[in-house]
Design a protein around this motif. Structure first.
Motif, short mmCIF file in Angstrom:
data_model
loop_
_atom_site.label_atom_id
_atom_site.label_comp_id
_atom_site.label_asym_id
_atom_site.label_seq_id
_atom_site.Cartn_x
_atom_site.Cartn_y
_atom_site.Cartn_z
N ARG A 173 40.44 -75.58 -0.47
CA ARG A 173 39.26 -75.44 -0.82
C ARG A 173 39.11 -74.86 -2.30
O ARG A 173 38.34 -75.48 -3.08
N TYR A 174 40.04 -74.11 -2.56
CA TYR A 174 39.90 -73.38 -3.77
C TYR A 174 40.94 -74.05 -5.00
O TYR A 174 40.79 -73.96 -6.07
N ALA A 175 42.04 -74.83 -4.36
CA ALA A 175 42.84 -75.41 -5.23
C ALA A 175 42.40 -76.77 -5.74
O ALA A 175 41.58 -77.40 -5.22
N ARG A 176 43.11 -77.46 -6.85
CA ARG A 176 42.95 -78.77 -7.33
C ARG A 176 43.77 -79.81 -6.46
O ARG A 176 43.69 -80.93 -6.84
N SER A 177 44.98 -79.16 -5.92
CA SER A 177 45.84 -79.95 -5.33
C SER A 177 46.52 -79.55 -4.19
O SER A 177 46.46 -78.32 -4.01
N VAL A 178 47.24 -80.35 -3.37
CA VAL A 178 47.74 -79.83 -1.96
C VAL A 178 49.13 -78.70 -2.45
O VAL A 178 49.16 -77.91 -1.83
N ALA A 179 49.81 -79.32 -3.60
CA ALA A 179 50.60 -78.60 -4.11
C ALA A 179 50.27 -77.10 -4.50
O ALA A 179 51.05 -76.10 -4.13
N GLU A 180 49.34 -77.12 -5.10
CA GLU A 180 48.71 -75.81 -5.55
C GLU A 180 48.25 -74.89 -4.64
O GLU A 180 48.58 -73.61 -4.32
N GLN B 179 51.91 -69.80 0.01
CA GLN B 179 53.11 -68.95 0.01
C GLN B 179 52.95 -67.63 -0.56
O GLN B 179 53.44 -66.57 0.29
N ASP B 180 52.01 -67.42 -1.46
CA ASP B 180 52.03 -66.18 -1.90
C ASP B 180 51.00 -65.20 -1.12
O ASP B 180 51.12 -63.95 -1.06
N SER B 181 50.34 -65.83 -0.61
CA SER B 181 49.35 -65.12 0.48
C SER B 181 50.04 -64.47 1.54
O SER B 181 49.93 -63.35 1.84
N PHE B 182 50.96 -65.23 2.03
CA PHE B 182 51.68 -64.48 3.29
C PHE B 182 52.76 -63.49 3.04
O PHE B 182 53.27 -62.97 3.70
N ARG C 1 42.47 -64.28 5.90
CA ARG C 1 41.74 -65.22 5.29
C ARG C 1 41.31 -64.53 3.90
O ARG C 1 41.13 -65.15 2.68
N ARG C 2 40.90 -63.18 4.06
CA ARG C 2 40.40 -62.61 2.86
C ARG C 2 41.57 -62.80 1.83
O ARG C 2 41.48 -62.79 0.51
N ILE C 3 42.92 -62.02 2.09
CA ILE C 3 43.95 -62.29 1.34
C ILE C 3 44.25 -63.67 0.55
O ILE C 3 44.53 -63.74 -0.63
N VAL C 4 43.99 -64.79 1.52
CA VAL C 4 44.20 -66.15 1.13
C VAL C 4 43.02 -66.25 -0.22
O VAL C 4 43.37 -66.75 -1.14
N VAL C 5 41.90 -65.94 -0.01
CA VAL C 5 40.91 -66.18 -0.91
C VAL C 5 40.95 -65.54 -2.07
O VAL C 5 40.89 -65.89 -3.12
N THR C 6 41.47 -64.19 -2.02
CA THR C 6 41.72 -63.37 -3.20
C THR C 6 42.74 -64.00 -3.92
O THR C 6 42.86 -63.92 -4.99
N THR C 7 43.85 -64.44 -3.21
CA THR C 7 44.98 -65.03 -3.84
C THR C 7 44.59 -66.33 -4.59
O THR C 7 45.16 -66.42 -5.70
N ALA C 8 43.67 -67.04 -3.84
CA ALA C 8 43.29 -68.18 -4.66
C ALA C 8 42.67 -67.82 -5.95
O ALA C 8 42.63 -68.76 -6.98
N ILE C 9 41.87 -66.99 -5.78
CA ILE C 9 40.86 -66.67 -6.92
C ILE C 9 41.99 -66.01 -7.98
O ILE C 9 41.71 -66.24 -9.54
N ASN C 10 42.96 -65.39 -7.65
CA ASN C 10 43.71 -64.91 -8.67
C ASN C 10 44.62 -66.00 -9.48
O ASN C 10 45.00 -65.87 -10.58
#
Length: 210
Positions: A65-72, A78-81, A102-111
């Motif tokens: 939902r935060y990325a512009r592509s599946v690859a992103e 991967q970075d989140s885990f 989930r919060r780690i994933v969201v924070t990583t997406a924002i970063n």
């Protein structure tokens, strides 16, 4: 957490399925969660794979939902885990493990977003005129997939705030803390995002033409 029901169809808040084409591991036979956590903290590869398999599909949906592509999104996952396994000892059982991840994933997406082509100084400076508010009831007839597709067309700054508030349920205070902005700025971006979303939908159904 914020009540998103007045902004988007209620089903959207729970829409976290992995996107088509995403590469995910096959499910594994579950241990008890406590056992998995203990083994992961001992850095056992099999346990880490099992924990990843348990949550990867849902968290990839969050990242997408935060990325512009599946690859992103896969990079974000991967970075989140990596962070999850590094910080697992910090999880104290206050709330669900899924919510913590989930919060780690969201924070990583924002970063990822802030370090990408749109730098932080442009985060909330979308140079888009705020339109007059169309009829909000038209969104109620849309499916979750249709609303998410419309959100992809929003300017990045207001799209990010809308995603955090209306989809992942953060309050304006929490968004302000996460993004380093004032609550009033978050509220202004949310208002702009909502009106832009409605305008995009009305253009789509030929009520308003570009």
């Amino acid at each position: 957490m914020a009540d998103a029901g007045s902004l988007l169809p209620s089903g959207l808040v729970c829409a976290s399925d992995a996107p088509p084409g995403a590469r995910l591991p096959m499910p594994v036979s579950p241990d008890t969660l406590d056992d998995l956590l203990l083994r992961c903290q001992r850095h056992e590869p099999a346990a880490q794979r099992a924990l990843y398999a348990r949550y990867a599909s849902k968290m990839l949906g969050v990242a997408r939902r935060y990325a512009r592509s599946v690859a992103e999104a896969e990079d974000i996952l991967q970075d989140s885990f990596v962070k999850v396994f590094t910080r697992l000892a910090e999880f104290r059982g206050e709330g669900s493990l899924e919510g913590w991840i989930r919060r780690i994933v969201v924070t990583t997406a924002i970063n990822h977003w802030q370090s990408g082509r749109l730098r932080r100084q442009h985060l909330l400076l979308d140079d888009v005129a705020e339109p007059a508010a169309p009829d909000a009831s038209s969104l109620d007839r849309l499916s979750v997939a249709e609303v998410l597709a419309l959100m992809e067309q929003l300017p990045d700054g207001c799209r990010l705030v809308l995603m955090l508030y209306a989809v992942d349920g953060y309050t304006h205070a929490e968004i302000g803390e996460m993004l380093g902005i004032q609550e009033s700025t978050s509220k202004a971006q949310l208002s702009k995002a909502r009106k832009q979303l409605l305008l995009l939908h009305q253009r789509q159904i030929n009520y308003i033409r570009p």
